[in-house]
Design a protein around this motif. Sequence first.
Motif, PDB file in Angstrom:
ATOM      1  N   ARG A 525      -0.532   3.615  13.047  1.00 29.36           N
ATOM      2  CA  ARG A 525      -0.307   2.300  12.482  1.00 29.36           C
ATOM      3  C   ARG A 525      -1.118   2.252  11.193  1.00 29.36           C
ATOM      4  O   ARG A 525      -2.331   2.391  11.216  1.00 29.36           O
ATOM      5  CB  ARG A 525      -0.787   1.219  13.453  1.00 29.36           C
ATOM      6  N   VAL A 526      -0.467   2.113  10.069  1.00 31.58           N
ATOM      7  CA  VAL A 526      -1.121   2.240   8.780  1.00 31.58           C
ATOM      8  C   VAL A 526      -1.247   0.875   8.118  1.00 31.58           C
ATOM      9  O   VAL A 526      -0.263   0.155   7.955  1.00 31.58           O
ATOM     10  CB  VAL A 526      -0.341   3.203   7.850  1.00 31.58           C
ATOM     11  N   PHE A 527      -2.481   0.523   7.732  1.00 35.06           N
ATOM     12  CA  PHE A 527      -2.747  -0.688   6.966  1.00 35.06           C
ATOM     13  C   PHE A 527      -2.915  -0.290   5.508  1.00 35.06           C
ATOM     14  O   PHE A 527      -3.465   0.768   5.203  1.00 35.06           O
ATOM     15  CB  PHE A 527      -4.023  -1.375   7.453  1.00 35.06           C
ATOM     16  N   GLY A 528      -2.472  -1.141   4.610  1.00 29.43           N
ATOM     17  CA  GLY A 528      -2.586  -0.815   3.203  1.00 29.43           C
ATOM     18  C   GLY A 528      -2.803  -2.029   2.331  1.00 29.43           C
ATOM     19  O   GLY A 528      -2.416  -3.149   2.677  1.00 29.43           O
ATOM     20  N   ALA A 529      -3.457  -1.809   1.194  1.00 30.59           N
ATOM     21  CA  ALA A 529      -3.611  -2.836   0.164  1.00 30.59           C
ATOM     22  C   ALA A 529      -3.185  -2.196  -1.153  1.00 30.59           C
ATOM     23  O   ALA A 529      -3.592  -1.072  -1.471  1.00 30.59           O
ATOM     24  CB  ALA A 529      -5.050  -3.324   0.078  1.00 30.59           C
ATOM     25  N   SER A 530      -2.367  -2.899  -1.928  1.00 30.57           N
ATOM     26  CA  SER A 530      -1.807  -2.322  -3.150  1.00 30.57           C
ATOM     27  C   SER A 530      -2.014  -3.253  -4.325  1.00 30.57           C
ATOM     28  O   SER A 530      -1.955  -4.485  -4.185  1.00 30.57           O
ATOM     29  CB  SER A 530      -0.301  -2.045  -2.989  1.00 30.57           C
ATOM     30  N   GLY A 531      -2.256  -2.650  -5.484  1.00 37.83           N
ATOM     31  CA  GLY A 531      -2.353  -3.408  -6.713  1.00 37.83           C
ATOM     32  C   GLY A 531      -1.005  -3.489  -7.397  1.00 37.83           C
ATOM     33  O   GLY A 531       0.042  -3.245  -6.792  1.00 37.83           O
ATOM     34  N   THR A 532      -1.031  -3.785  -8.669  1.00 35.11           N
ATOM     35  CA  THR A 532       0.198  -3.946  -9.434  1.00 35.11           C
ATOM     36  C   THR A 532       0.693  -2.593  -9.934  1.00 35.11           C
ATOM     37  O   THR A 532      -0.068  -1.835 -10.538  1.00 35.11           O
ATOM     38  CB  THR A 532      -0.038  -4.881 -10.634  1.00 35.11           C
ATOM     39  N   ALA A 533       1.937  -2.286  -9.664  1.00 37.97           N
ATOM     40  CA  ALA A 533       2.516  -1.022 -10.112  1.00 37.97           C
ATOM     41  C   ALA A 533       2.433  -0.923 -11.624  1.00 37.97           C
ATOM     42  O   ALA A 533       2.675  -1.887 -12.354  1.00 37.97           O
ATOM     43  CB  ALA A 533       3.966  -0.911  -9.649  1.00 37.97           C
ATOM     44  N   GLY A 534       2.071   0.258 -12.095  1.00 40.44           N
ATOM     45  CA  GLY A 534       1.946   0.471 -13.532  1.00 40.44           C
ATOM     46  C   GLY A 534       0.524   0.378 -14.026  1.00 40.44           C
ATOM     47  O   GLY A 534       0.185   0.918 -15.077  1.00 40.44           O
ATOM     48  N   GLU A 535      -0.362  -0.303 -13.263  1.00 39.78           N
ATOM     49  CA  GLU A 535      -1.760  -0.420 -13.671  1.00 39.78           C
ATOM     50  C   GLU A 535      -2.563   0.814 -13.270  1.00 39.78           C
ATOM     51  O   GLU A 535      -3.572   1.144 -13.889  1.00 39.78           O
ATOM     52  CB  GLU A 535      -2.405  -1.659 -13.047  1.00 39.78           C
ATOM     53  N   ALA A 536      -2.150   1.478 -12.182  1.00 39.97           N
ATOM     54  CA  ALA A 536      -2.882   2.635 -11.683  1.00 39.97           C
ATOM     55  C   ALA A 536      -1.940   3.486 -10.846  1.00 39.97           C
ATOM     56  O   ALA A 536      -0.853   3.052 -10.467  1.00 39.97           O
ATOM     57  CB  ALA A 536      -4.079   2.175 -10.849  1.00 39.97           C
ATOM     58  N   ASN A 537      -2.392   4.709 -10.546  1.00 43.76           N
ATOM     59  CA  ASN A 537      -1.558   5.618  -9.771  1.00 43.76           C
ATOM     60  C   ASN A 537      -2.284   6.215  -8.568  1.00 43.76           C
ATOM     61  O   ASN A 537      -1.647   6.712  -7.656  1.00 43.76           O
ATOM     62  CB  ASN A 537      -1.069   6.768 -10.664  1.00 43.76           C
ATOM     63  N   ASP A 538      -3.606   6.214  -8.581  1.00 39.05           N
ATOM     64  CA  ASP A 538      -4.354   6.906  -7.538  1.00 39.05           C
ATOM     65  C   ASP A 538      -4.316   6.155  -6.211  1.00 39.05           C
ATOM     66  O   ASP A 538      -4.200   4.924  -6.179  1.00 39.05           O
ATOM     67  CB  ASP A 538      -5.808   7.106  -7.962  1.00 39.05           C
ATOM     68  N   LYS A 539      -4.442   6.928  -5.147  1.00 38.95           N
ATOM     69  CA  LYS A 539      -4.409   6.379  -3.800  1.00 38.95           C
ATOM     70  C   LYS A 539      -5.551   6.984  -2.994  1.00 38.95           C
ATOM     71  O   LYS A 539      -5.871   8.163  -3.152  1.00 38.95           O
ATOM     72  CB  LYS A 539      -3.063   6.710  -3.142  1.00 38.95           C
ATOM     73  N   ILE A 540      -6.164   6.181  -2.154  1.00 40.87           N
ATOM     74  CA  ILE A 540      -7.235   6.661  -1.279  1.00 40.87           C
ATOM     75  C   ILE A 540      -6.842   6.402   0.163  1.00 40.87           C
ATOM     76  O   ILE A 540      -6.391   5.305   0.511  1.00 40.87           O
ATOM     77  CB  ILE A 540      -8.575   5.972  -1.595  1.00 40.87           C
ATOM     78  N   ASP A 541      -7.009   7.411   0.989  1.00 40.95           N
ATOM     79  CA  ASP A 541      -6.783   7.285   2.422  1.00 40.95           C
ATOM     80  C   ASP A 541      -8.142   7.288   3.103  1.00 40.95           C
ATOM     81  O   ASP A 541      -8.872   8.286   3.068  1.00 40.95           O
ATOM     82  CB  ASP A 541      -5.925   8.448   2.919  1.00 40.95           C
ATOM     83  N   LEU A 542      -8.498   6.178   3.715  1.00 41.39           N
ATOM     84  CA  LEU A 542      -9.789   6.050   4.383  1.00 41.39           C
ATOM     85  C   LEU A 542      -9.819   6.749   5.736  1.00 41.39           C
ATOM     86  O   LEU A 542     -10.860   6.794   6.384  1.00 41.39           O
ATOM     87  CB  LEU A 542     -10.146   4.568   4.565  1.00 41.39           C
ATOM     88  N   GLY A 543      -8.682   7.276   6.169  1.00 39.51           N
ATOM     89  CA  GLY A 543      -8.651   8.010   7.425  1.00 39.51           C
ATOM     90  C   GLY A 543      -8.401   7.115   8.614  1.00 39.51           C
ATOM     91  O   GLY A 543      -7.978   5.965   8.494  1.00 39.51           O
ATOM     92  N   GLU A 544      -8.694   7.655   9.787  1.00 43.41           N
ATOM     93  CA  GLU A 544      -8.373   6.966  11.035  1.00 43.41           C
ATOM     94  C   GLU A 544      -9.576   6.246  11.612  1.00 43.41           C
ATOM     95  O   GLU A 544     -10.690   6.756  11.603  1.00 43.41           O
ATOM     96  CB  GLU A 544      -7.846   7.971  12.057  1.00 43.41           C
ATOM     97  N   LEU A 545      -9.337   5.049  12.113  1.00 43.89           N
ATOM     98  CA  LEU A 545     -10.354   4.282  12.825  1.00 43.89           C
ATOM     99  C   LEU A 545     -10.014   4.244  14.308  1.00 43.89           C
ATOM    100  O   LEU A 545      -8.850   4.126  14.687  1.00 43.89           O
ATOM    101  CB  LEU A 545     -10.439   2.850  12.296  1.00 43.89           C
ATOM    102  N   ARG A 546     -11.031   4.325  15.132  1.00 48.88           N
ATOM    103  CA  ARG A 546     -10.849   4.254  16.580  1.00 48.88           C
ATOM    104  C   ARG A 546     -10.947   2.822  17.083  1.00 48.88           C
ATOM    105  O   ARG A 546     -10.703   2.566  18.258  1.00 48.88           O
ATOM    106  CB  ARG A 546     -11.904   5.113  17.283  1.00 48.88           C
ATOM    107  N   MET A 547     -11.345   1.895  16.220  1.00 48.66           N
ATOM    108  CA  MET A 547     -11.481   0.500  16.611  1.00 48.66           C
ATOM    109  C   MET A 547     -10.669  -0.360  15.657  1.00 48.66           C
ATOM    110  O   MET A 547     -10.458   0.004  14.507  1.00 48.66           O
ATOM    111  CB  MET A 547     -12.946   0.052  16.561  1.00 48.66           C
ATOM    112  N   GLY A 548     -10.229  -1.514  16.145  1.00 46.50           N
ATOM    113  CA  GLY A 548      -9.494  -2.434  15.303  1.00 46.50           C
ATOM    114  C   GLY A 548      -8.931  -3.584  16.105  1.00 46.50           C
ATOM    115  O   GLY A 548      -9.242  -3.754  17.290  1.00 46.50           O
ATOM    116  N   ASP A 549      -8.097  -4.391  15.475  1.00 50.05           N
ATOM    117  CA  ASP A 549      -7.468  -5.530  16.135  1.00 50.05           C
ATOM    118  C   ASP A 549      -6.173  -5.091  16.794  1.00 50.05           C
ATOM    119  O   ASP A 549      -5.319  -4.487  16.169  1.00 50.05           O
ATOM    120  CB  ASP A 549      -7.153  -6.626  15.112  1.00 50.05           C
ATOM    121  N   GLY A 550      -6.018  -5.429  18.066  1.00 59.20           N
ATOM    122  CA  GLY A 550      -4.803  -5.098  18.792  1.00 59.20           C
ATOM    123  C   GLY A 550      -4.960  -3.784  19.530  1.00 59.20           C
ATOM    124  O   GLY A 550      -5.926  -3.077  19.335  1.00 59.20           O
TER     125      GLY A 550
END
Length: 677
Positions: A525-550
Amino acid sequence: MALGNVKYWAEFTSDQGVDYKIQIYDEDWGGSSYEFTLAEGFKLTYDGRGKERYQGVKGSKLEFTAWVETSVTTFEAFVDGLNQTVQGRYKVRVERDDTGGGYSNYWLGVLIPDLADKEDVASPRAVQFRCTDGLSLLKDIDFDQSVYTTTANKETLQSVLQMLQTFLYTYNPASDFFTSASDSFLFSYVGWYENSMASPNTQASDPLKYTGFYPKAFLTITEDTEKPISAYEALEQLTKLFGARLFQVDGKWRFIQVGVYTESAIYYRRYGYTGTTELGTGDVSSTIFRNFGSTSDGYDIIRLAGGSFGYYPALLNVEATYGEWTTSGLKSDEHTVPAFVNLATTETNAVNLGYVQATAGAGILIDQQVAITMLSGTVSPGLGYWIGTAGLWGGTIPDFNSWIMLKVGSYYYNGTAWTTTQTVFNSHNAYLLWIQPTTGLNYQGNLIGSILTADLPASGDLYYNQTFTLDTHGTLGQTVAPSGGETAMTSVFVREDQTNQAFGASATMNSFLSYTLNGTVDIDRVFGASGTAGEANDKIDLGELRMGDGPTTGSPHWGRLQIWNGSAWLNDGTSNVWQAFGSGTTGNITRILCEQCLAGQRKFTERNKYNLFLSDKVDYRFEQAMKDSAGNIYVPNGYVFDALKDEVKGEWFKAVEDVSGITNATTNNTTNLGPTL
């Protein structure tokens, strides 16, 4: 381990007149202490230069060089025998005095015996000592090595604060310096709150204290194995959950979120090595910053020549995955199978396992073993026995039948297909059991089963329940009224493992239900936050968490966060509503994590290397950010402090927060579409 007594010590004064003392403790030493001679003070290094600004565990190491002189009693023998000693025997305390009023703790750690480099020359000869704050030692320790050793320990709800105290105190030999629960041990600087917390977004409310889950989340669980992660990895998970960093300053631990440096109020809560009662609280927004600049600025932290200016790339997207619960099963709790009453009662008592996504090839896998425990009679190993109505054998011979209800949306599974007609399906049928005896009068027969449903007909919350009946032999669904020895049928359990082991009447194991896609249960289950297309291109994957909501409230997943509201733990499941520092986006904590990481790196973010001179005995610590004459804030990423020269060389990044125009999304990964929130 024990602290012991000071065996060797040395003192020196820095170029700016700051006094330091290094003491080496030996847990086996009971004699007098001896002074040794330092070659050039010490260097203290904080890990992180060149790494991402959201690196969670920031270990520190101390290095100093001493002269081995024959005039210092036993020191030469001590050095020569270091590589034969047990790691953790020698502890190191560094103290500082910049006022003349007496020494106070500056750094605490453990001497690494096999990392002492000696010159191959006649005495006096130099030897370099290396010490660690203990964090790196936790990489070789399972999280459940001496704590959380039993199933009951692992399945007891604990707060994040309690887990931090456990890993940092129980497993770290440097913690031998702490002998009283009233000693300051851990400082918390966290400002992400869930709306059900007692007094959210206030100095009196610590999210580390009011957020809990089960330590069993640190087990990697499959259908037939449970493998613990290390205590170090567990600490990384706790820091990642809150977007925080963990490090030692003046012998005490700091758990501090990167985002606090841009806030107007920066609250801390102070704790001992055990207990959740605060030893103190406060607002450090006026003391956590140090001014720096050129000599003309008049600041006591002076920027020297030789630095450089660089940047972190501008980010378009930040992602984090909360997916461990899928591999550990939608359901993996212990449960007793009740007697079947009727379909309506079965559905009323069904457990909500959380949201599942219908897509081609997606189904539900049930791996389980039903254990029927006999409470009376005498049996012999390896023989088959009837399930009888007048004891273990004899009389009318009924069948034992196990019935499972699976429901998603308006559909029920009937054993071969999904239908809109309310129903259950038969998972196990037996009238003859092979019995393996234990001690006493409790005997168990086991029925093994593995079921994979047809493709899911709809997306939605998945409901599960399991019951049993005793039926006329050969006819499913015709219940025989229990009588006499049939009371044994009240001891029916569902267990996970696939072995024929015997348990007493009170024993239960786990049923294992998984969402599966094309034969795999490894779904993210992947959560993501995105900025405005065209302002940047790089992406960071923070990896997997063992804890969360649900998943939702009925599912017993060990990493699902629960919230303390001041009087009780709330099992909110997917309804948890988090917010960073009392404003902005609300939602799942992993969504907040992604947004906060993106907000600090929307555009090219300064990552500068500075050479700093600490004038006038100024005391600069790793928790402190720096402000230039324009008010820009720079957070240390990693540095080396040369105590003799009063110089700091390292890397700092600019603290910013820009949440404008960020969009948040929760999706499944592109390979395995699975459960989502």
